[in-house]
Scaffold this motif. Structure first.
Motif, mmCIF file in Angstrom:
data_model
loop_
_atom_site.group_PDB
_atom_site.id
_atom_site.type_symbol
_atom_site.label_atom_id
_atom_site.label_comp_id
_atom_site.label_asym_id
_atom_site.label_seq_id
_atom_site.Cartn_x
_atom_site.Cartn_y
_atom_site.Cartn_z
ATOM 1 N N LEU A 1 -51.193 27.884 1.303
ATOM 2 C CA LEU A 1 -51.877 27.535 0.065
ATOM 3 C C LEU A 1 -51.639 26.064 -0.272
ATOM 4 C CD1 LEU A 1 -50.971 30.842 -1.719
ATOM 5 C CD2 LEU A 1 -53.245 30.163 -0.936
ATOM 6 N N LEU B 1 -55.278 24.326 -0.467
ATOM 7 C CA LEU B 1 -55.884 24.385 -1.811
ATOM 8 C C LEU B 1 -55.942 23.053 -2.526
ATOM 9 C CD1 LEU B 1 -54.585 27.566 -3.687
ATOM 10 C CD2 LEU B 1 -56.443 27.342 -2.050
ATOM 11 N N GLU C 1 -57.503 24.511 -8.599
ATOM 12 C CA GLU C 1 -58.514 25.490 -9.039
ATOM 13 C C GLU C 1 -59.308 26.148 -7.915
ATOM 14 O OE1 GLU C 1 -60.699 24.040 -12.489
ATOM 15 O OE2 GLU C 1 -58.809 23.217 -13.207
ATOM 16 N N ASP C 2 -59.051 25.802 -6.685
ATOM 17 C CA ASP C 2 -59.721 26.496 -5.581
ATOM 18 C C ASP C 2 -59.408 27.990 -5.638
ATOM 19 O OD1 ASP C 2 -61.075 24.457 -4.406
ATOM 20 O OD2 ASP C 2 -59.588 24.065 -2.836
ATOM 21 N N LYS C 3 -60.373 28.770 -5.147
ATOM 22 C CA LYS C 3 -60.211 30.226 -5.244
ATOM 23 C C LYS C 3 -59.592 30.825 -3.987
ATOM 24 C CE LYS C 3 -64.038 30.495 -8.413
ATOM 25 N NZ LYS C 3 -65.487 30.652 -8.526
ATOM 26 N N VAL C 4 -58.837 31.883 -4.206
ATOM 27 C CA VAL C 4 -58.206 32.598 -3.096
ATOM 28 C C VAL C 4 -58.497 34.086 -3.269
ATOM 29 C CG1 VAL C 4 -56.014 33.125 -1.957
ATOM 30 C CG2 VAL C 4 -56.357 30.868 -2.984
ATOM 31 N N THR D 1 -50.436 31.493 -5.148
ATOM 32 C CA THR D 1 -51.713 30.844 -5.482
ATOM 33 C C THR D 1 -51.578 30.091 -6.797
ATOM 34 O OG1 THR D 1 -52.977 32.522 -4.301
ATOM 35 C CG2 THR D 1 -54.183 31.233 -5.936
ATOM 36 N N ASN E 1 -49.469 27.033 -6.657
ATOM 37 C CA ASN E 1 -50.151 25.942 -5.961
ATOM 38 C C ASN E 1 -51.453 25.548 -6.666
ATOM 39 O OD1 ASN E 1 -48.530 25.207 -3.508
ATOM 40 N ND2 ASN E 1 -48.617 27.426 -3.269
ATOM 41 N N GLY F 1 -53.978 27.134 -7.665
ATOM 42 C CA GLY F 1 -55.232 27.774 -7.264
ATOM 43 C C GLY F 1 -55.609 28.887 -8.233
ATOM 44 N N THR F 2 -56.763 29.518 -7.960
ATOM 45 C CA THR F 2 -57.255 30.603 -8.804
ATOM 46 C C THR F 2 -57.332 31.888 -7.980
ATOM 47 O OG1 THR F 2 -58.614 28.978 -9.940
ATOM 48 C CG2 THR F 2 -59.164 31.299 -10.334
ATOM 49 N N LYS G 1 -61.112 29.329 -0.635
ATOM 50 C CA LYS G 1 -60.499 28.460 0.377
ATOM 51 C C LYS G 1 -59.624 29.256 1.342
ATOM 52 C CE LYS G 1 -61.533 24.037 0.047
ATOM 53 N NZ LYS G 1 -60.779 23.069 -0.746
#
Ligand code: PMP
Length: 352
Positions: free
Chosen positions: A94, A98, A101-104, A118, A121, A123-124, A151
């Protein structure tokens, strides 16, 4: 105030720390209940007697362990990366892929670290529900992939805590569509004698995560590893700190793998114990459901959740998921030795 300096998105963040409890029987963390044999212990002692082993930094690239793993899985050493538990690989993937705000995409219910890592890091997490019987619905995952443009995508098989697996066919379907990193977590893969590692050579974006913490009984030494394309391994290496995995962990993981026949026998025993445990749990009145499992644990649903505390008072630890939420009244029980399982069932039967 130091609090004002904490990243804004972490101001209200509550970190998870497993509580420390006293116990005689520990069935809450999916560890291997059997001791290592004399040979492994004497190798460890010999290793400690050479004081250079403690004074010197470890091999930062874990060369010998990676060579042993490469031979074991019939891949090249450049396709292997070792880590401080597979947790570190989850985090590192991640970290490297990432942007904020990138999605996982990740299953729910599943291993909590995907969501935690997530968020840490920036992320979303986008969770997809498993079917009612906890099987994977790959069409749902594919639809979500097209809609959300994640991502990274996580799959856990056997899934923790539900025990179900994803089929080979379903993984093929995912690989035909998903172009971002696809992370298949096989922390409990030794219990099914099957792996998706064979697909790595045809898919640059696939990484399979494994660990020595479960079937190989080295949870205390924190050794995880990943098998993937060279380009995936090179990417992760960008964020892996030097000297991450200590020398004793590297040495003992290698030693254990070189004696894997011993562990294979224990795995078979645990699978036999699982059947006994499942059959016996089903005879208990307040156990409403025992979900089928391919791993070294069983998820059950109970009508009386206070059993978790009752067992704790008897110094038997199991993992309860509370009385609310999607796993309300569910308990995950690690398969123990024959003796541990018998004691568990005896205590559970007393509480009727
Ligand atoms: N994946 C899954 C599915 C797990 O259940 C666990 C441990 N609970 C891990 C990864 C992490 O294992 P470790 O960091 O000890 O290798």
């Amino acid at each position: 105030m130091i609090k004002d300096y904490i990243r804004e998105d972490l101001q209200e963040f509550i970190p998870y720390h497993a509580p420390v409890k006293e116990y005689d029987i520990k069935l809450d963390a999916n560890e291997n209940p059997y001791p290592h044999n004399e040979k492994i212990i004497s190798e460890a002692k010999k290793w400690l007697e050479d004081c250079n082993n403690l004074r010197r930094y470890p091999d930062t690239d874990c060369n010998e362990l990676r060579e042993t793993l490469a031979k074991y899985w019939q891949v090249n050493k450049e396709n292997v990366i070792c880590s401080v538990g597979s947790d570190q690989l989850i985090d590192s993937l991640l970290k490297v892929f990432l942007e904020p705000e990138d999605k996982v995409l990740m299953p729910t219910p599943s291993f909590s670290m995907y969501k935690l890592a997530t968020k840490l890091n920036r992320g979303t997490p986008i969770e997809f529900n498993l079917n009612d019987d906890f099987s994977y619905d790959v069409n749902k995952i594919i639809d979500l992939y097209h809609k959300e443009h994640p991502k990274c995508v996580f799959i856990c098989t056997p899934n923790n805590p539900t025990g179900n697996i994803i089929t080979d066919n379903d993984v093929e379907k995912l690989l035909n569509v998903i172009k971002c990193p696809l992370i298949i977590d096989e922390a409990y893969g030794e219990y099914i004698e099957e792996s998706m590692i064979g697909k790595v050579k045809d898919h640059e974006n696939l990484i399979v995560l494994k660990t020595f913490s479960k079937a190989y009984g080295l949870a205390g030494l924190r050794v995880g590893y990943g098998i993937a394309s060279k380009s995936m391994i090179d990417a992760i290496n960008i964020v892996i700190p030097p000297y991450h995995l200590n020398a004793l962990s590297q040495f003992l993981a290698r030693t254990v793998l070189e004696n894997d026949a011993e562990y294979d026998n224990k795995i078979k025993e645990i699978v036999r114990n699982r059947k006994w445990l499942s059959d016996n749990l089903q005879t208990i009145k307040y156990v409403e459901k025992v979900y089928p499992s391919y791993a070294n644990y069983l998820l059950i649903k109970v009508s009386d959740y206070s059993i978790v505390e009752v067992l704790e008072n008897k110094r038997i630890l199991v993992r309860g998921y509370g009385e609310q939420g999607e796993l309300a009244n569910c308990i995950r029980i690690t398969v123990g030795t024959e003796d541990e399982n018998k004691k568990l069932i005896k205590e559970m039967k007393k509480y009727l």
